[in-house]
Design an enzyme around this catalytic site. Structure first.
Site, PDB file in Angstrom:
ATOM      1  N   LYS A 184       0.878  -1.181   0.000  1.00 49.25           N
ATOM      2  CA  LYS A 184       0.000   0.000   0.000  1.00 49.25           C
ATOM      3  C   LYS A 184       0.908   1.220   0.000  1.00 49.25           C
ATOM      4  O   LYS A 184       1.450   1.618   1.020  1.00 49.25           O
ATOM      5  CB  LYS A 184      -0.879  -0.010   1.271  1.00 49.25           C
ATOM      6  CG  LYS A 184      -2.228   0.628   1.120  1.00 49.25           C
ATOM      7  CD  LYS A 184      -2.346   2.124   1.133  1.00 49.25           C
ATOM      8  CE  LYS A 184      -1.797   2.976   2.182  1.00 49.25           C
ATOM      9  NZ  LYS A 184      -1.586   4.365   1.686  1.00 49.25           N
ATOM     10  N   GLU A 259       9.549   1.389  10.946  1.00 47.84           N
ATOM     11  CA  GLU A 259      10.612   2.363  10.672  1.00 47.84           C
ATOM     12  C   GLU A 259       9.974   3.736  10.775  1.00 47.84           C
ATOM     13  O   GLU A 259       9.261   4.160   9.874  1.00 47.84           O
ATOM     14  CB  GLU A 259      11.190   2.153   9.267  1.00 47.84           C
ATOM     15  CG  GLU A 259      11.740   0.769   9.004  1.00 47.84           C
ATOM     16  CD  GLU A 259      13.057   0.508   9.716  1.00 47.84           C
ATOM     17  OE1 GLU A 259      13.667   1.459  10.245  1.00 47.84           O
ATOM     18  OE2 GLU A 259      13.454  -0.660   9.768  1.00 47.84           O
ATOM     19  N   CYS A 293      14.115  10.836   6.959  1.00 49.83           N
ATOM     20  CA  CYS A 293      13.974  10.369   8.352  1.00 49.83           C
ATOM     21  C   CYS A 293      15.267  10.510   9.126  1.00 49.83           C
ATOM     22  O   CYS A 293      15.249  10.763  10.326  1.00 49.83           O
ATOM     23  CB  CYS A 293      13.496   8.924   8.360  1.00 49.83           C
ATOM     24  SG  CYS A 293      14.512   7.851   7.361  1.00 49.83           S
ATOM     25  N   GLU A 389       9.907  16.073  15.372  1.00 47.70           N
ATOM     26  CA  GLU A 389      10.349  15.906  13.990  1.00 47.70           C
ATOM     27  C   GLU A 389       9.579  16.887  13.111  1.00 47.70           C
ATOM     28  O   GLU A 389       8.346  16.856  13.079  1.00 47.70           O
ATOM     29  CB  GLU A 389      10.083  14.469  13.525  1.00 47.70           C
ATOM     30  CG  GLU A 389      10.623  14.220  12.142  1.00 47.70           C
ATOM     31  CD  GLU A 389      10.307  12.828  11.624  1.00 47.70           C
ATOM     32  OE1 GLU A 389       9.153  12.383  11.758  1.00 47.70           O
ATOM     33  OE2 GLU A 389      11.216  12.184  11.066  1.00 47.70           O
TER      34      GLU A 389
HETATM   35  P1  NAD Z   1       2.427   8.549   7.529  1.00 45.12           P
HETATM   36  O1  NAD Z   1       2.601   7.791   8.789  1.00 45.12           O
HETATM   37  O2  NAD Z   1       1.465   9.655   7.502  1.00 45.12           O
HETATM   38  O3  NAD Z   1       2.005   7.565   6.339  1.00 45.12           O
HETATM   39  C1  NAD Z   1       2.759   6.422   6.019  1.00 45.12           C
HETATM   40  C2  NAD Z   1       1.862   5.388   5.358  1.00 45.12           C
HETATM   41  O4  NAD Z   1       0.894   4.947   6.300  1.00 45.12           O
HETATM   42  C3  NAD Z   1       1.079   5.908   4.150  1.00 45.12           C
HETATM   43  O5  NAD Z   1       1.063   4.916   3.154  1.00 45.12           O
HETATM   44  C4  NAD Z   1      -0.324   6.106   4.725  1.00 45.12           C
HETATM   45  O6  NAD Z   1      -1.334   6.009   3.769  1.00 45.12           O
HETATM   46  C5  NAD Z   1      -0.403   4.961   5.710  1.00 45.12           C
HETATM   47  N1  NAD Z   1      -1.425   5.115   6.753  1.00 45.12           N
HETATM   48  C6  NAD Z   1      -1.934   6.261   7.255  1.00 45.12           C
HETATM   49  N2  NAD Z   1      -2.876   5.992   8.189  1.00 45.12           N
HETATM   50  C7  NAD Z   1      -2.954   4.637   8.281  1.00 45.12           C
HETATM   51  C8  NAD Z   1      -3.732   3.741   9.080  1.00 45.12           C
HETATM   52  N3  NAD Z   1      -4.615   4.173   9.960  1.00 45.12           N
HETATM   53  N4  NAD Z   1      -3.530   2.427   8.923  1.00 45.12           N
HETATM   54  C9  NAD Z   1      -2.621   1.950   8.050  1.00 45.12           C
HETATM   55  N5  NAD Z   1      -1.863   2.753   7.254  1.00 45.12           N
HETATM   56  C10 NAD Z   1      -2.024   4.081   7.374  1.00 45.12           C
HETATM   57  O7  NAD Z   1       3.906   9.021   7.144  1.00 45.12           O
HETATM   58  P2  NAD Z   1       4.353   9.943   5.935  1.00 45.12           P
HETATM   59  O8  NAD Z   1       3.894  11.319   6.224  1.00 45.12           O
HETATM   60  O9  NAD Z   1       3.992   9.306   4.632  1.00 45.12           O
HETATM   61  O10 NAD Z   1       5.945   9.855   6.069  1.00 45.12           O
HETATM   62  C11 NAD Z   1       6.677  10.655   6.910  1.00 45.12           C
HETATM   63  C12 NAD Z   1       7.123   9.900   8.137  1.00 45.12           C
HETATM   64  O11 NAD Z   1       7.836   8.708   7.756  1.00 45.12           O
HETATM   65  C13 NAD Z   1       8.129  10.678   8.967  1.00 45.12           C
HETATM   66  O12 NAD Z   1       7.839  10.547  10.339  1.00 45.12           O
HETATM   67  C14 NAD Z   1       9.452  10.014   8.631  1.00 45.12           C
HETATM   68  O13 NAD Z   1      10.471  10.194   9.580  1.00 45.12           O
HETATM   69  C15 NAD Z   1       9.058   8.606   8.476  1.00 45.12           C
HETATM   70  N6  NAD Z   1      10.064   7.857   7.708  1.00 45.12           N
HETATM   71  C16 NAD Z   1      10.865   6.964   8.356  1.00 45.12           C
HETATM   72  C17 NAD Z   1      11.864   6.271   7.664  1.00 45.12           C
HETATM   73  C18 NAD Z   1      12.752   5.271   8.349  1.00 45.12           C
HETATM   74  O14 NAD Z   1      13.423   4.507   7.654  1.00 45.12           O
HETATM   75  N7  NAD Z   1      12.817   5.237   9.673  1.00 45.12           N
HETATM   76  C19 NAD Z   1      12.022   6.508   6.300  1.00 45.12           C
HETATM   77  C20 NAD Z   1      11.197   7.431   5.670  1.00 45.12           C
HETATM   78  C21 NAD Z   1      10.213   8.097   6.380  1.00 45.12           C
END
Ligand code: NAD
Length: 485
Positions: A184, A259, A293, A389
């Site tokens: 997804k 992650e 991240c 963050e």
């Molecule tokens: P997000 O948590 O808003 O969304 C991530 C994914 O989760 C998307 O595909 C979204 O559609 C899905 N999602 C949202 N609500 C959900 C639910 N209730 N159930 C299941 N899935 C759901 O994150 P984002 O804004 O896309 O990304 C930014 C975040 O990701 C930052 O906090 C960043 O630090 C983190 N990140 C971490 C790493 C790592 O390797 N540690 C790498 C990249 C990004």
């Protein structure tokens, strides 16, 4: 490079392209121009169910379940070749949907995705267990061994900031291990995952081994997370959603890899060469407009170097060129959407209100496009801008007095993803790195994760590891066999 050809924009389930059952779609926007790129099918819970069923079928006795590791390796290598042949297409789609410079994506994200497929292809036929010497069993000889078996159907849920690379991490390790996957992608950036689905079909993976279901997090993401047919959830995203996912996973004891975010320190020790570190320290802050991240957003600087580092970062910020991701002179693109831009600007306002000194930046550009200037503050570790963050191009220089003080500040955060140490004093570096509560340390450098090294964090930065051998094992379970004779 202008507007790239679009991949199919439907759901990819059991090797076939289809609209969502209710016909719903969502818009994908080019954040550098605020224009719509396309509409993409939005998976409904019934579509999620079909995707999980297809993945289960292949895992529970389908063609995939009977393939050897060597055959899986061949398919993964073929996929790596196809991604390589389409490298410019991936980079162009990612630059369009994320708003990040095309040149960066082509130079970093796409090659690392290709490397990741090749690396895990290498493991697919080398997944071994162990023979374990054990005492006889009730007077009879006993021969015991372990084997690593694939964990099952993996739900991969990805963020928008580096979709090509992060998707490769999840997909390559799961497929090498023999799992099947329902992916997804993030609603802001689903296009490279759809291109990947086309190439997975072309490479010859059996239908249903990978299913791609774009959709809204609260609908498709939630239905996938809660689905009883899923054995493991591999999630990259925010801690808030990570928490929801961990809770949902606990209901049916699914495995999870999380992650999550970061608030990583860059520690500039006394005697560090500021001219040498400045460009890389700035890249750690401003690459992908700070939407990384592992961004080193807390620049912990020995008090003797604070003015010099502030001036060097101001110069680095002045040298950034914001603009069209396809213009070769652009070094920083836009943020992902208006909400993210407003969020970043709220943090900047909080920094000013709480008394941080603004060294440079602090403004956003009037649209079109969600551009925020590279921004540097001098402040303290208790400010909101140093604790949360931001996921934008905003860094805070925080003075420290001695190494113990630096370590205390570095660890004084709920995150623990990465850290950077700037010093050539190796004894001090070694004494310091062993006290940092983080998943990865860079000394005198900063960059994207390498597929051969485990990647993941401590504390709020997540649970488990992706990449490296640990990332492969995270898609397996150990089974013990006792033969008594
Ligand atoms: P997000 O948590 O808003 O969304 C991530 C994914 O989760 C998307 O595909 C979204 O559609 C899905 N999602 C949202 N609500 C959900 C639910 N209730 N159930 C299941 N899935 C759901 O994150 P984002 O804004 O896309 O990304 C930014 C975040 O990701 C930052 O906090 C960043 O630090 C983190 N990140 C971490 C790493 C790592 O390797 N540690 C790498 C990249 C990004």
């Amino acid at each position: 490079m202008g507007y790239p050809d679009l991949p199919r924009t439907q759901l990819f389930i059991a090797g076939e392209w289809a609209d969502s059952q209710g016909g719903e779609t969502f818009s994908v926007i080019d954040p550098s121009t605020e224009t719509q790129i396309c509409e993409v099918a939005a998976a409904a819970p019934t579509d999620v169910d079909r995707a999980v069923t297809a993945a289960r079928h292949q895992f529970d006795g389908g063609e995939w379940s009977r393939m050897s590791g060597a055959e899986r390796a061949r398919l993964l290598i073929r996929l790596a070749e196809l991604v390589e042949a389409n490298a410019e297409h991936f980079a162009a789609l990612e630059a369009r949907e994320v708003g990040k410079p095309y040149a960066d994506t082509l130079a970093v994200d796409v090659p690392l995705a290709i490397e990741t497929f090749r690396y895990f292809a290498g493991w697919a036929d080398k997944i071994t267990g162990a023979t374990v010497p054990v005492p006889d069993f009730m007077g009879k000889l006993r021969f015991s061994y372990t084997e690593r078996v694939p964990v099952g159907v993996v739900a991969a849920i990805t963020p928008w900031n580096a979709p090509t690379m992060i998707t490769s991490w999840k997909l390559a390790s799961a497929l090498a291990a023999g799992c099947t996957v329902v992916l997804k992608p993030a609603e802001d950036a689903p296009l490279t995952s759809l291109l990947l689905a086309e190439l997975v079909a072309e490479a010859g993976f059996p239908p249903g081994v990978l299913n791609v279901i774009p959709g809204l997090g609260a609908v498709a993401g939630a239905a996938l997370t809660e689905h009883p047919g899923i054995d493991k959830i591999s999630f990259t995203g925010s801690p808030d959603v990570g928490r929801i996912i961990a809770r949902a996973a606990s209901e049916s004891f699914k495995q999870v890899t999380l992650e999550l975010g970061g608030k990583s320190p860059q520690i500039v020790l006394p005697g560090a060469d500021v001219a040498e570190l400045a460009p890389v320290a700035a890249a750690s802050l401003f690459a992908n407009s700070g939407q990384t991240c592992a961004a080193g957003t807390r620049v912990l600087v020995h008090r003797s170097l604070v003015s010099e580092v502030a001036e060097a970062l101001r110069e680095q910020a002045a040298a950034q060129r914001l603009g069209d991701p396809f213009d070769a002179r652009t070094t920083m693109g836009s943020l992902i959407n208006a909400r993210q831009r407003d969020r970043v600007m709220d943090y900047v306002a909080a920094g000013i209100e709480q008394g941080a000194t603004l060294v440079t930046g602090g403004k956003h550009r009037e649209g079109p496009g969600f551009f925020v200037e590279p921004t540097v503050f001098v402040g303290t570790n208790d400010l909101t801008i140093a604790r949360e963050e931001i996921f934008g191009p905003v860094g805070t220089i925080i003075p420290f007095d001695d190494v113990d003080d630096a370590i205390r500040l570095a660890n004084d955060t709920r995150y623990g993803l990465a850290a950077v140490v700037w010093s050539h004093d190796i004894p001090t570096v070694l004494s310091l790195t062993r006290r940092l509560r983080v998943g990865a340390v860079w000394v005198n450098a900063w960059g994207a994760p390498d597929p051969r090294l485990p990647w993941g964090g401590t504390k709020t930065s997540g649970i488990g590891r992706e990449l490296g051998l640990s990332g492969l094992h995270a898609n397996t379970e150990e089974r013990v066999v006792n033969i008594v004779y």
